[in-house]
Motif scaffolding. Structure first.
Motif, PDB file in Angstrom:
ATOM      1  N   PRO A 176      -5.439 -10.932  21.164  1.00 41.56           N
ATOM      2  CA  PRO A 176      -6.569 -11.864  21.199  1.00 41.56           C
ATOM      3  C   PRO A 176      -7.666 -11.549  20.186  1.00 41.56           C
ATOM      4  N   VAL A 177      -8.143 -12.579  19.512  1.00 38.96           N
ATOM      5  CA  VAL A 177      -9.268 -12.446  18.585  1.00 38.96           C
ATOM      6  C   VAL A 177     -10.497 -12.006  19.368  1.00 38.96           C
ATOM      7  N   GLY A 178     -11.275 -11.121  18.779  1.00 37.88           N
ATOM      8  CA  GLY A 178     -12.507 -10.653  19.411  1.00 37.88           C
ATOM      9  C   GLY A 178     -12.337  -9.426  20.282  1.00 37.88           C
ATOM     10  N   GLN A 179     -11.091  -9.057  20.605  1.00 35.59           N
ATOM     11  CA  GLN A 179     -10.848  -7.878  21.443  1.00 35.59           C
ATOM     12  C   GLN A 179     -11.142  -6.594  20.680  1.00 35.59           C
ATOM     13  N   THR A 180     -11.621  -5.609  21.389  1.00 30.69           N
ATOM     14  CA  THR A 180     -11.818  -4.277  20.833  1.00 30.69           C
ATOM     15  C   THR A 180     -10.591  -3.448  21.180  1.00 30.69           C
ATOM     16  N   ALA A 181     -10.134  -2.669  20.214  1.00 34.96           N
ATOM     17  CA  ALA A 181      -8.957  -1.828  20.424  1.00 34.96           C
ATOM     18  C   ALA A 181      -9.104  -0.559  19.599  1.00 34.96           C
ATOM     19  N   GLN A 182      -8.284   0.407  19.932  1.00 35.04           N
ATOM     20  CA  GLN A 182      -8.208   1.614  19.135  1.00 35.04           C
ATOM     21  C   GLN A 182      -6.913   1.554  18.336  1.00 35.04           C
ATOM     22  N   LEU A 183      -7.006   1.730  17.019  1.00 35.88           N
ATOM     23  CA  LEU A 183      -5.823   1.822  16.177  1.00 35.88           C
ATOM     24  C   LEU A 183      -5.403   3.284  16.166  1.00 35.88           C
ATOM     25  N   ALA A 184      -4.170   3.544  16.587  1.00 36.67           N
ATOM     26  CA  ALA A 184      -3.654   4.907  16.647  1.00 36.67           C
ATOM     27  C   ALA A 184      -2.486   5.043  15.685  1.00 36.67           C
ATOM     28  N   PHE A 185      -2.649   5.931  14.706  1.00 37.57           N
ATOM     29  CA  PHE A 185      -1.595   6.225  13.744  1.00 37.57           C
ATOM     30  C   PHE A 185      -1.715   7.681  13.341  1.00 37.57           C
ATOM     31  N   HIS A 186      -0.625   8.424  13.497  1.00 40.41           N
ATOM     32  CA  HIS A 186      -0.603   9.834  13.147  1.00 40.41           C
ATOM     33  C   HIS A 186      -1.814  10.502  13.808  1.00 40.41           C
ATOM     34  N   GLU A 187      -2.737  11.083  13.057  1.00 33.98           N
ATOM     35  CA  GLU A 187      -3.928  11.699  13.655  1.00 33.98           C
ATOM     36  C   GLU A 187      -5.130  10.766  13.633  1.00 33.98           C
ATOM     37  N   LEU A 188      -4.962   9.564  13.112  1.00 33.38           N
ATOM     38  CA  LEU A 188      -6.057   8.594  13.029  1.00 33.38           C
ATOM     39  C   LEU A 188      -6.265   7.893  14.366  1.00 33.38           C
ATOM     40  N   ARG A 189      -7.493   7.828  14.809  1.00 30.28           N
ATOM     41  CA  ARG A 189      -7.910   7.032  15.957  1.00 30.28           C
ATOM     42  C   ARG A 189      -9.162   6.306  15.508  1.00 30.28           C
ATOM     43  N   ALA A 190      -9.065   4.987  15.354  1.00 30.33           N
ATOM     44  CA  ALA A 190     -10.199   4.209  14.852  1.00 30.33           C
ATOM     45  C   ALA A 190     -10.476   3.041  15.789  1.00 30.33           C
ATOM     46  N   LEU A 191     -11.706   2.932  16.248  1.00 30.31           N
ATOM     47  CA  LEU A 191     -12.123   1.820  17.079  1.00 30.31           C
ATOM     48  C   LEU A 191     -12.328   0.605  16.176  1.00 30.31           C
ATOM     49  N   ALA A 192     -11.800  -0.541  16.606  1.00 28.07           N
ATOM     50  CA  ALA A 192     -11.843  -1.737  15.758  1.00 28.07           C
ATOM     51  C   ALA A 192     -11.923  -2.994  16.610  1.00 28.07           C
ATOM     52  N   THR A 193     -12.297  -4.092  15.949  1.00 27.16           N
ATOM     53  CA  THR A 193     -12.319  -5.408  16.572  1.00 27.16           C
ATOM     54  C   THR A 193     -11.304  -6.285  15.858  1.00 27.16           C
ATOM     55  N   VAL A 194     -10.533  -7.047  16.633  1.00 28.70           N
ATOM     56  CA  VAL A 194      -9.577  -7.991  16.050  1.00 28.70           C
ATOM     57  C   VAL A 194     -10.380  -9.177  15.536  1.00 28.70           C
ATOM     58  N   ARG A 195     -10.367  -9.403  14.214  1.00 29.63           N
ATOM     59  CA  ARG A 195     -11.173 -10.458  13.594  1.00 29.63           C
ATOM     60  C   ARG A 195     -10.409 -11.753  13.381  1.00 29.63           C
ATOM     61  N   TRP A 196      -9.096 -11.676  13.145  1.00 26.08           N
ATOM     62  CA  TRP A 196      -8.298 -12.889  12.966  1.00 26.08           C
ATOM     63  C   TRP A 196      -6.868 -12.630  13.409  1.00 26.08           C
ATOM     64  N   VAL A 197      -6.189 -13.707  13.788  1.00 26.91           N
ATOM     65  CA  VAL A 197      -4.794 -13.624  14.207  1.00 26.91           C
ATOM     66  C   VAL A 197      -4.049 -14.826  13.633  1.00 26.91           C
ATOM     67  N   ARG A 198      -2.882 -14.574  13.068  1.00 28.42           N
ATOM     68  CA  ARG A 198      -1.956 -15.617  12.608  1.00 28.42           C
ATOM     69  C   ARG A 198      -0.569 -15.230  13.100  1.00 28.42           C
ATOM     70  N   GLY A 199      -0.153 -15.833  14.209  1.00 32.13           N
ATOM     71  CA  GLY A 199       1.119 -15.444  14.826  1.00 32.13           C
ATOM     72  C   GLY A 199       1.015 -14.019  15.336  1.00 32.13           C
ATOM     73  N   THR A 200       1.898 -13.153  14.828  1.00 35.83           N
ATOM     74  CA  THR A 200       1.841 -11.746  15.225  1.00 35.83           C
ATOM     75  C   THR A 200       1.164 -10.881  14.151  1.00 35.83           C
ATOM     76  N   ASN A 201       0.542 -11.512  13.165  1.00 35.12           N
ATOM     77  CA  ASN A 201      -0.264 -10.788  12.171  1.00 35.12           C
ATOM     78  C   ASN A 201      -1.718 -10.829  12.603  1.00 35.12           C
ATOM     79  N   CYS A 202      -2.438  -9.748  12.344  1.00 32.88           N
ATOM     80  CA  CYS A 202      -3.855  -9.744  12.688  1.00 32.88           C
ATOM     81  C   CYS A 202      -4.632  -8.867  11.722  1.00 32.88           C
ATOM     82  N   GLY A 203      -5.925  -9.114  11.684  1.00 34.81           N
ATOM     83  CA  GLY A 203      -6.828  -8.323  10.858  1.00 34.81           C
ATOM     84  C   GLY A 203      -7.824  -7.591  11.728  1.00 34.81           C
ATOM     85  N   LEU A 204      -8.015  -6.325  11.450  1.00 38.22           N
ATOM     86  CA  LEU A 204      -8.971  -5.503  12.188  1.00 38.22           C
ATOM     87  C   LEU A 204     -10.161  -5.178  11.309  1.00 38.22           C
TER      88      LEU A 204
END
Length: 124
Positions: A54-82
């Motif tokens: 969902p657009v507008g949701q806050t989530a944590q992006l977890a990759f390797h040792e990276l943990r970054a708090l982000a907001t979903v700004r746009w969605v196109r199908g299963t693609n999204c921008g944080l």
């Protein structure tokens, strides 16, 4: 190849983006969604997720040792921008640049780590 600030020509991009194509996860308060990081900059990322988020949701992006708090700004199908709440430190971006430039070695390290975690009873 280094990281540098660039002038935006379209949209609001001001930083170079690294093309990664690596598996990661978006962690929401209500669950976790598997995703691939298509590209990432200090201020945000473009992902392909296992399902629409969902657009507008806050989530944590977890990759390797990276943990970054982000907001979903746009969605196109299963693609999204944080958009990250805070820009990523240059050291984090340099780590990702290393992964990008040393992909085979990174994949080998990640596989070994997952196997070790599984053997130790830590993994899924």
């Amino acid at each position: 190849m280094g990281l540098q600030r660039t002038t935006a020509t379209r949209g609001q991009r001001h930083f170079n983006r690294l093309r990664l194509g690596v598996p990661a996860a978006l962690i929401f308060t209500h669950g976790r969604v598997a995703c691939l990081i298509d590209d990432i900059s200090c201020t945000g990322a473009r992902l392909r997720s296992a399902r629409a988020v969902p657009v507008g949701q806050t989530a944590q992006l977890a990759f390797h040792e990276l943990r970054a708090l982000a907001t979903v700004r746009w969605v196109r199908g299963t693609n999204c921008g944080l958009e990250f709440d805070r820009p990523l430190a240059i050291e984090k971006m340099q780590d990702m640049l290393w992964i990008n430039e040393n992909r085979a070695l990174y994949d080998r390290i990640a596989e070994t780590g997952h196997a070790r975690d599984w053997a130790d009873g830590i993994g899924d």
